[in-house]
Design a protein around this motif. Structure first.
Motif, PDB file in Angstrom:
ATOM      1  N   HIS A  81       0.928  -1.178   0.002  1.00  0.00           N
ATOM      2  CA  HIS A  81      -0.009  -0.074   0.092  1.00  0.00           C
ATOM      3  C   HIS A  81       0.859   1.373   0.035  1.00  0.00           C
ATOM      4  CE1 HIS A  81       0.845  -0.908   4.136  1.00  0.00           C
ATOM      5  NE2 HIS A  81       0.252   0.074   4.527  1.00  0.00           N
ATOM      6  N   TRP A  82       2.076   1.096   0.812  1.00  0.00           N
ATOM      7  CA  TRP A  82       2.840   2.238   0.910  1.00  0.00           C
ATOM      8  C   TRP A  82       3.696   2.404  -0.557  1.00  0.00           C
ATOM      9  CZ3 TRP A  82       5.449   1.345   5.896  1.00  0.00           C
ATOM     10  CH2 TRP A  82       4.857   1.556   6.909  1.00  0.00           C
ATOM     11  N   LEU A  83       3.917   1.459  -1.281  1.00  0.00           N
ATOM     12  CA  LEU A  83       4.874   1.167  -2.512  1.00  0.00           C
ATOM     13  C   LEU A  83       3.554   2.097  -3.500  1.00  0.00           C
ATOM     14  CD1 LEU A  83       6.705  -1.960  -2.377  1.00  0.00           C
ATOM     15  CD2 LEU A  83       7.480   0.268  -1.970  1.00  0.00           C
ATOM     16  N   ARG A  87       4.282   5.177  -5.836  1.00  0.00           N
ATOM     17  CA  ARG A  87       3.982   5.269  -7.272  1.00  0.00           C
ATOM     18  C   ARG A  87       3.065   6.392  -7.724  1.00  0.00           C
ATOM     19  NH1 ARG A  87       0.690   1.879  -9.132  1.00  0.00           N
ATOM     20  NH2 ARG A  87       1.480   0.099  -7.834  1.00  0.00           N
ATOM     21  N   LEU A  88       2.057   6.308  -7.363  1.00  0.00           N
ATOM     22  CA  LEU A  88       1.031   7.296  -7.684  1.00  0.00           C
ATOM     23  C   LEU A  88       1.516   8.914  -7.273  1.00  0.00           C
ATOM     24  CD1 LEU A  88      -2.170   5.866  -6.197  1.00  0.00           C
ATOM     25  CD2 LEU A  88      -1.525   5.932  -8.623  1.00  0.00           C
ATOM     26  N   MET A  89       2.567   8.867  -6.383  1.00  0.00           N
ATOM     27  CA  MET A  89       2.990  10.170  -6.145  1.00  0.00           C
ATOM     28  C   MET A  89       4.339  10.346  -7.056  1.00  0.00           C
ATOM     29  SD  MET A  89       3.003  10.141  -1.844  1.00  0.00           S
ATOM     30  CE  MET A  89       3.083  11.666  -1.656  1.00  0.00           C
ATOM     31  N   GLY A  90       4.704   9.715  -7.766  1.00  0.00           N
ATOM     32  CA  GLY A  90       5.634   9.665  -8.692  1.00  0.00           C
ATOM     33  C   GLY A  90       7.102   9.709  -8.153  1.00  0.00           C
ATOM     34  N   ASN A 124      -3.490   8.506   7.532  1.00  0.00           N
ATOM     35  CA  ASN A 124      -4.046   7.230   6.898  1.00  0.00           C
ATOM     36  C   ASN A 124      -3.837   7.309   5.451  1.00  0.00           C
ATOM     37  OD1 ASN A 124      -6.239   5.959   5.223  1.00  0.00           O
ATOM     38  ND2 ASN A 124      -7.396   6.014   7.522  1.00  0.00           N
ATOM     39  N   THR A 125      -2.839   6.124   5.309  1.00  0.00           N
ATOM     40  CA  THR A 125      -2.603   5.998   3.863  1.00  0.00           C
ATOM     41  C   THR A 125      -3.644   5.897   2.782  1.00  0.00           C
ATOM     42  OG1 THR A 125      -0.552   5.128   4.506  1.00  0.00           O
ATOM     43  CG2 THR A 125      -1.058   4.305   2.217  1.00  0.00           C
ATOM     44  N   THR A 126      -4.752   5.307   3.187  1.00  0.00           N
ATOM     45  CA  THR A 126      -5.907   5.013   2.422  1.00  0.00           C
ATOM     46  C   THR A 126      -6.512   6.155   2.006  1.00  0.00           C
ATOM     47  OG1 THR A 126      -6.224   2.775   3.588  1.00  0.00           O
ATOM     48  CG2 THR A 126      -8.263   3.721   2.262  1.00  0.00           C
ATOM     49  N   SER A 127      -6.655   7.084   2.801  1.00  0.00           N
ATOM     50  CA  SER A 127      -7.110   8.527   2.446  1.00  0.00           C
ATOM     51  C   SER A 127      -6.239   9.117   1.402  1.00  0.00           C
ATOM     52  CB  SER A 127      -7.344   9.390   3.718  1.00  0.00           C
ATOM     53  OG  SER A 127      -8.118   8.875   4.563  1.00  0.00           O
ATOM     54  N   VAL A 128      -4.897   8.965   1.566  1.00  0.00           N
ATOM     55  CA  VAL A 128      -4.112   9.696   0.678  1.00  0.00           C
ATOM     56  C   VAL A 128      -4.165   8.969  -0.799  1.00  0.00           C
ATOM     57  CG1 VAL A 128      -1.418  10.041   0.192  1.00  0.00           C
ATOM     58  CG2 VAL A 128      -2.219  10.510   2.442  1.00  0.00           C
ATOM     59  N   ILE A 129      -4.217   7.713  -0.805  1.00  0.00           N
ATOM     60  CA  ILE A 129      -4.279   6.748  -2.004  1.00  0.00           C
ATOM     61  C   ILE A 129      -5.702   7.257  -2.892  1.00  0.00           C
ATOM     62  CG2 ILE A 129      -4.769   4.571  -2.844  1.00  0.00           C
ATOM     63  CD1 ILE A 129      -2.830   3.537  -1.098  1.00  0.00           C
ATOM     64  N   ARG A 130      -6.794   7.470  -1.907  1.00  0.00           N
ATOM     65  CA  ARG A 130      -7.849   8.007  -2.562  1.00  0.00           C
ATOM     66  C   ARG A 130      -7.679   9.333  -3.405  1.00  0.00           C
ATOM     67  NH1 ARG A 130     -11.226   6.239   2.438  1.00  0.00           N
ATOM     68  NH2 ARG A 130     -11.638   4.160   2.056  1.00  0.00           N
ATOM     69  N   ILE A 131      -7.310  10.336  -2.527  1.00  0.00           N
ATOM     70  CA  ILE A 131      -6.889  11.547  -3.085  1.00  0.00           C
ATOM     71  C   ILE A 131      -6.049  11.620  -4.347  1.00  0.00           C
ATOM     72  CG2 ILE A 131      -5.787  13.572  -2.854  1.00  0.00           C
ATOM     73  CD1 ILE A 131      -6.566  13.561   0.121  1.00  0.00           C
ATOM     74  N   LEU A 132      -4.851  10.576  -4.197  1.00  0.00           N
ATOM     75  CA  LEU A 132      -4.028  10.596  -5.519  1.00  0.00           C
ATOM     76  C   LEU A 132      -4.841  10.004  -6.619  1.00  0.00           C
ATOM     77  CD1 LEU A 132      -0.914   9.336  -3.672  1.00  0.00           C
ATOM     78  CD2 LEU A 132      -1.287  11.518  -4.611  1.00  0.00           C
ATOM     79  N   GLU A 133      -5.665   8.720  -6.533  1.00  0.00           N
ATOM     80  CA  GLU A 133      -6.468   8.084  -7.532  1.00  0.00           C
ATOM     81  C   GLU A 133      -7.209   9.124  -8.299  1.00  0.00           C
ATOM     82  OE1 GLU A 133      -7.802   4.677  -5.381  1.00  0.00           O
ATOM     83  OE2 GLU A 133      -6.069   3.404  -6.151  1.00  0.00           O
TER      84      GLU A 133
END
Length: 144
Positions: A81-83, A87-90, A124-133
């Motif tokens: 999940h961190w990786l 990746r989404l962050m570049g 929360n990593t999940t919240s960040v992933i949602r924003i990035l997606e």
């Protein structure tokens, strides 16, 4: 866990340095030796408070290094999940079958996105992933 069980299991692999992966590796080692792992209702753990980021961009180097060590030992990368967020962050290229490459260092925008907020006791990593997606979806739609 009793001391003798910990020592018999070999303890933590000291090749893991910095942040990330060492606890999952230890859990895999315990499981491989048939030592049961369970949650204990009502068990307490105390953690020293410190501000942090999720995903832990401030530990990019050690997360990458430790994910690769884990893959060498167990055949897959942990901290997926961190990786994924990195990746989404570049920040990284984590192409399967190749070593993970750090593409850039985290900047102020990355730290602002991943930092602990006053209304969250834990970032929360999940919240960040949602924003990035959502951001990436917007970029994909704009390019279409």
């Amino acid at each position: 866990m009793r001391r003798e069980t910990f020592l018999a299991a070999g303890g933590f692999d000291e090749r893991y340095t910095g942040y990330g992966g060492e606890d999952t590796d230890f859990g895999k080692a315990l499981d491989g030796q048939g030592i049961p792992i369970a949650w204990m209702k009502g068990g307490l753990a105390y953690h020293q408070y410190h501000t942090h980021h999720m995903p832990p961009v401030h530990h990019l180097d050690s997360v990458v290094r430790n994910a690769q060590l884990f893959e060498t030992k167990w055949g897959y990368r942990t901290m997926g999940h961190w990786l994924h967020a990195f990746r989404l962050m570049g920040l990284i290229d984590d192409t399967p079958g190749k070593p993970i490459r750090i593409l850039r260092r985290p900047g102020a925008e990355d730290f602002a996105l991943t930092g602990q907020r006053s209304h969250q006791p834990y970032a929360n990593t999940t919240s960040v992933i949602r924003i990035l997606e959502q951001r990436n979806l917007g970029i994909t739609r704009a390019a279409s």
